[in-house]
Design a protein around this motif. Structure first.
Motif, mmCIF file in Angstrom:
data_model
loop_
_atom_site.group_PDB
_atom_site.id
_atom_site.type_symbol
_atom_site.label_atom_id
_atom_site.label_comp_id
_atom_site.label_asym_id
_atom_site.label_seq_id
_atom_site.Cartn_x
_atom_site.Cartn_y
_atom_site.Cartn_z
ATOM 1 N N VAL A 169 0.814 -1.158 0.029
ATOM 2 C CA VAL A 169 0.097 -0.007 0.030
ATOM 3 C C VAL A 169 0.803 1.306 -0.101
ATOM 4 N N GLU A 170 1.959 1.013 0.710
ATOM 5 C CA GLU A 170 2.911 2.441 0.841
ATOM 6 C C GLU A 170 3.389 2.638 -0.345
ATOM 7 N N GLU A 171 4.014 1.654 -1.177
ATOM 8 C CA GLU A 171 4.417 1.680 -2.455
ATOM 9 C C GLU A 171 3.426 2.326 -3.464
ATOM 10 N N LYS A 172 2.422 1.820 -3.421
ATOM 11 C CA LYS A 172 1.541 2.497 -4.533
ATOM 12 C C LYS A 172 0.786 3.825 -3.837
ATOM 13 N N SER A 173 0.733 3.844 -2.650
ATOM 14 C CA SER A 173 0.125 5.112 -2.208
ATOM 15 C C SER A 173 0.907 6.653 -2.406
ATOM 16 N N ASN A 174 2.384 6.014 -1.911
ATOM 17 C CA ASN A 174 3.266 7.381 -1.616
ATOM 18 C C ASN A 174 3.524 7.995 -3.079
ATOM 19 N N PRO A 175 3.638 7.504 -4.372
ATOM 20 C CA PRO A 175 3.669 8.408 -5.324
ATOM 21 C C PRO A 175 2.303 9.147 -5.576
ATOM 22 N N ILE A 176 1.118 8.742 -5.455
ATOM 23 C CA ILE A 176 -0.082 9.627 -5.402
ATOM 24 C C ILE A 176 -0.151 10.658 -4.510
ATOM 25 N N VAL A 177 0.163 10.365 -3.318
ATOM 26 C CA VAL A 177 0.091 11.268 -2.074
ATOM 27 C C VAL A 177 1.292 12.314 -2.368
ATOM 28 N N GLY A 178 2.348 11.825 -2.828
ATOM 29 C CA GLY A 178 3.408 12.857 -2.779
ATOM 30 C C GLY A 178 3.295 13.634 -4.032
ATOM 31 N N ALA A 179 2.534 13.451 -5.039
ATOM 32 C CA ALA A 179 2.140 14.345 -6.067
ATOM 33 C C ALA A 179 1.190 15.389 -5.928
ATOM 34 N N ILE A 180 0.345 15.180 -4.867
ATOM 35 C CA ILE A 180 -0.756 16.052 -4.620
ATOM 36 C C ILE A 180 -0.483 17.640 -4.382
ATOM 37 N N GLU A 181 0.355 17.683 -3.523
ATOM 38 C CA GLU A 181 0.689 19.122 -2.924
ATOM 39 C C GLU A 181 1.176 19.960 -4.347
ATOM 40 N N GLN A 182 2.445 19.470 -4.907
ATOM 41 C CA GLN A 182 2.805 20.154 -6.025
ATOM 42 C C GLN A 182 1.806 20.248 -7.347
ATOM 43 N N ASN A 183 1.058 19.381 -7.364
ATOM 44 C CA ASN A 183 -0.118 19.383 -8.513
ATOM 45 C C ASN A 183 -1.016 20.452 -7.894
ATOM 46 N N VAL A 184 -1.454 20.455 -6.669
ATOM 47 C CA VAL A 184 -2.500 21.592 -6.189
ATOM 48 C C VAL A 184 -2.019 22.832 -6.736
ATOM 49 N N TYR A 185 -0.611 23.105 -6.271
ATOM 50 C CA TYR A 185 -0.152 24.514 -6.621
ATOM 51 C C TYR A 185 0.572 24.686 -7.843
ATOM 52 N N LYS A 186 0.410 23.745 -8.994
ATOM 53 C CA LYS A 186 0.824 23.771 -10.325
ATOM 54 C C LYS A 186 0.503 25.200 -10.950
ATOM 55 N N GLY A 187 1.504 25.643 -11.602
ATOM 56 C CA GLY A 187 1.136 26.915 -12.434
ATOM 57 C C GLY A 187 0.996 28.224 -11.648
ATOM 58 N N GLY A 188 1.578 27.923 -10.459
ATOM 59 C CA GLY A 188 1.286 29.125 -9.654
ATOM 60 C C GLY A 188 -0.314 29.469 -8.621
ATOM 61 N N PHE A 189 -0.860 28.393 -8.661
ATOM 62 C CA PHE A 189 -2.047 28.596 -8.195
ATOM 63 C C PHE A 189 -2.164 29.126 -6.749
ATOM 64 N N GLN A 190 -2.925 29.786 -6.164
ATOM 65 C CA GLN A 190 -2.927 30.330 -4.813
ATOM 66 C C GLN A 190 -4.586 30.496 -4.559
ATOM 67 N N TRP A 191 -4.783 29.919 -3.555
ATOM 68 C CA TRP A 191 -6.099 29.865 -2.968
ATOM 69 C C TRP A 191 -6.622 31.357 -2.828
ATOM 70 N N LYS A 192 -5.850 32.296 -2.499
ATOM 71 C CA LYS A 192 -6.505 33.716 -2.279
ATOM 72 C C LYS A 192 -6.708 34.382 -3.423
ATOM 73 N N THR A 193 -6.210 34.013 -4.711
ATOM 74 C CA THR A 193 -6.149 34.686 -5.764
ATOM 75 C C THR A 193 -7.288 33.668 -6.575
ATOM 76 N N CYS A 194 -7.664 32.584 -6.389
ATOM 77 C CA CYS A 194 -8.327 31.550 -7.179
ATOM 78 C C CYS A 194 -9.437 32.537 -7.946
ATOM 79 N N LYS A 195 -9.654 31.975 -9.570
ATOM 80 C CA LYS A 195 -10.393 32.854 -10.070
ATOM 81 C C LYS A 195 -11.830 31.727 -10.074
ATOM 82 N N LYS A 196 -12.760 32.171 -10.611
ATOM 83 C CA LYS A 196 -14.189 31.585 -10.526
ATOM 84 C C LYS A 196 -13.788 30.021 -11.190
#
Length: 180
Positions: A19-46
């Motif tokens: 489970v760790e082998e399978k979930s770590n790549p998914i979990v590890g990519a979440i944060e960087q992908n959330v903020y990809k392209g300079g995304f910021q919650w404060k300035t989130c567009k519609k």
């Protein structure tokens, strides 16, 4: 009894390692992908839809699901539930770290949490459900017009991802779409 206990310990160790082998790549990519392209919650567009990182995450969960199913369908639920728990913990952590929301960020965050939650609903454990509830509770309450937008975008997501969702719902999604 000693052999049984040893077997159970080995089973638990192997299961956790897999489970760790399978979930770590998914979990590890979440944060960087959330903020990809300079995304910021404060300035989130519609919001115009569920962002790609959620769709990518779903595809990676499907990949794990398919791999386990190909080897032993008996383990699909057990593995998928653990992967989803790890994902829900990370998403909750990220939502709880947001210090300042813009006017549209609660819609975007709720849309993404609900899209993932509804997609994997069949595999939600009480712990994963609790994580989603905690994340949703940490977000500002939506105005009625924002709730309507969220619902429209969630339905759009379900329509666009119907093929992928079949992995998690099988015949149920086919039946409901043919009855509509």
């Amino acid at each position: 009894q000693v052999a049984k206990d040893t077997y159970e310990d080995l089973d638990d160790s192997l299961f956790e390692a897999y489970v760790e082998e399978k979930s770590n790549p998914i979990v590890g990519a979440i944060e960087q992908n959330v903020y990809k392209g300079g995304f910021q919650w404060k300035t989130c567009k519609k919001p115009t839809g569920v962002r790609n990182y959620i769709k990518d995450m779903i595809m990676k969960i499907i990949e794990v699901h398919a791999e386990v199913f190909a080897v032993s369908p008996v383990f699909v639920t057990r593995v998928t539930q653990k992967v989803i728990e790890a994902v829900s913990e990370e998403l909750t952590r990220l939502i709880q770290c947001v210090t300042e929301h813009g006017p549209y960020s609660p819609i975007q965050a709720r849309l993404e949490l609900l899209a993932l939650q509804e997609t994997v609903n069949m595999y939600l454990t009480p712990h994963a459900s609790s994580c989603y509830k905690d994340a949703l509770d940490d977000l500002p309450v939506l105005k009625p017009e924002h709730k309507k937008l969220q619902e429209e975008l969630l339905n759009k997501f379900k329509s666009q991802m119907k093929f992928q969702l079949m992995c998690f719902y099988g015949d149920n999604i086919l039946r409901s779409s043919s009855e509509a």
